[in-house]
Scaffold this active site. Structure first.
Site: not given
Ligand code: UD1
Ligand code: UDP
Length: 384
Positions: A97, A119, A212
């Site tokens: 991701d 994944e 983040r």
């Protein structure tokens, strides 16, 4: 003619989870396996490449200090254009991701190359958490031809989005394959400080936090809660290997530096990290990967986020999502330090994420998709 496969990755967790697959691909005579790293991470990526003895065929070396999402996106996209033009692979493999993941899938699409997503199918169902990973996953999913879903939950997420069942393979998560390589009962740390710790009489809490969406106030809250835990529970020892990101390091060091029962470290090599988690009392983290690794080691995990895209271990009871409010983080940590019954309920070895054979299933699925075998791999059923 061998099928040409290029695996593209750029950050530490992608490298850890692609390493066992790359090793397995290299052993296959039907495949020509190449590796391209964007190097969205540098030192943290190189640590993993060294550990697994992987020498990339291409290294785009894109990392810049405090890079923005747009910088990663554009430099990786342009770099990959050169690689795909000259290599013309049959399949590009991406993982997870990150921005590298999404961009590599996009670049493959621009070159009309098939994409395999390792994944695949994890969803938090919240656009902003984790940011930008939830959207990276969805965008990658749209560009993917072969979806390697780690669990049946991930598969059902993809089915709900209209992905055709014949293109989804439930494989287990390759991180469990990686742990079969790294975790040893008689492991001796290279970092002597980790050998000196009395793991039986100290409650060692391993911490990582870097996401983040936690930059700024949430990370300050987490660090202040940890500071109070360290002050009030003298039998604890907090070990926090701090991510290389300067934004993260400024916050963490300014709040947690100088406490005698807090050890702030540089990022650990993955074999050191896995074996430390195997010996610790519990883990507090905002990482995705740790939520998969630690349950298989039988230790409780407190997740420093509001939502998770990995619900399996939460359902199994070893992982608890606690958010980033300072008092809540403190209270939940304190509860596991003080209350043996609560601790024992969570310290329960479950392994919903894999059986160590994910890489082999992915290889079998690739062969099946490219008509090199008519045998579809058996679905991974664990965690049901
Ligand atoms: C990235 C991924 C995130 C993944 C995480 C794993 C994106 C947008 N983010 O986040 O999905 O969970 O990696 O750790 O894809 N840095 C170094 N050396 C390194 C690595 C990073 O100095 O080896 C510093 C650099 O200043 C860099 C900054 O950290 O600019 C941030 O790196 P970046 O990859 O943009 O974000 P992460 O928070 O690491
Ligand atoms: N990890 C590591 N050294 C460390 C901290 C973490 O090798 O000092 C490993 C950890 O075991 C897991 C992966 O890095 O396999 C998680 O990566 P990260 O926290 O960077 O990303 P996330 O899981 O949040 O995507």
């Amino acid at each position: 003619m061998a099928l040409k496969i290029i695996s593209v990755f750029g950050t530490r967790p992608e490298a850890i989870k692609m390493a066992p697959l790359i090793k397995a691909l290299e052993r296959e005579k039907n495949f020509q396996s190449k590796v391209c790293v964007t190097a969205q991470h540098r030192e943290m990526l190189d640590q993993v490449l060294r550990l697994f003895n992987i020498t990339p065929h291409y290294d785009l070396n894109i990392m810049k200090e405090k890079q923005t999402l747009s910088e990663i996106t554009t430099s990786a996209l342009i770099g990959l254009e050169r690689v795909f033009n000259s290599e013309k692979p049959d399949l590009v493999l991406v993982h997870g991701d990150t921005t590298t993941t999404f961009v590599a899938a996009l670049a493959a699409f621009y070159h009309k190359i098939k994409v395999g997503h390792v994944e695949a199918g994890l969803r938090s169902f919240n656009k902003w958490f984790p940011y930008p990973e939830e959207i990276n996953r969805k965008l990658t999913g749209v560009l993917t031809d072969l979806h390697f879903a780690p669990t049946t939950t991930a598969k059902s997420n993809l089915l709900k989005e209209g992905v055709s069942e014949e293109n989804i393979f439930v494989t287990g998560n390759t991180v469990i394959d990686a742990m079969a390589y790294t975790v040893r009962k008689d492991y001796v740390f290279r970092d002597e400080r980790l050998n000196q710790i009395d793991y039986n009489n100290k409650k060692v809490i391993v911490v990582t936090a870097h996401r983040r969406e936690n930059w700024g106030q949430p990370l300050e809250n987490i660090c202040n809660a940890l500071k109070n835990i360290a002050k009030n529970y003298k039998d604890t020892y907090i070990i926090y290997p701090v991510h290389k990101n300067p934004v993260v390091r400024e916050t963490v060091f300014s709040i947690l530096k100088g406490l005698d029962n807090v050890l702030l470290l540089d990022p650990l090599d993955t074999d050191e990290m896995h074996n430390l988690m195997a010996k610790c009392y519990m883990v507090m983290t905002d990482s995705g990967g740790l939520q998969e690794e630690v349950p298989s080691l039988g230790k409780p995990v407190l997740v420093l986020r509001d939502v998770t895209e990995r619900p399996e271990a939460v359902e199994a009871g070893t992982v608890k999502v606690i958010g980033t409010e300072q008092q809540v983080v403190y209270n939940e940590g304190a509860l596991l330090l003080e209350n043996k019954e609560e601790y024992d309920k969570m310290a329960n070895a479950v392994n919903p994420y894999g059986d160590g054979k994910a890489s082999l299933r992915i290889i079998q699925a690739i062969k099946y998709a490219f008509n090199l075998t008519d045998k579809k791999p058996e679905e991974y059923k664990g965690g049901e």
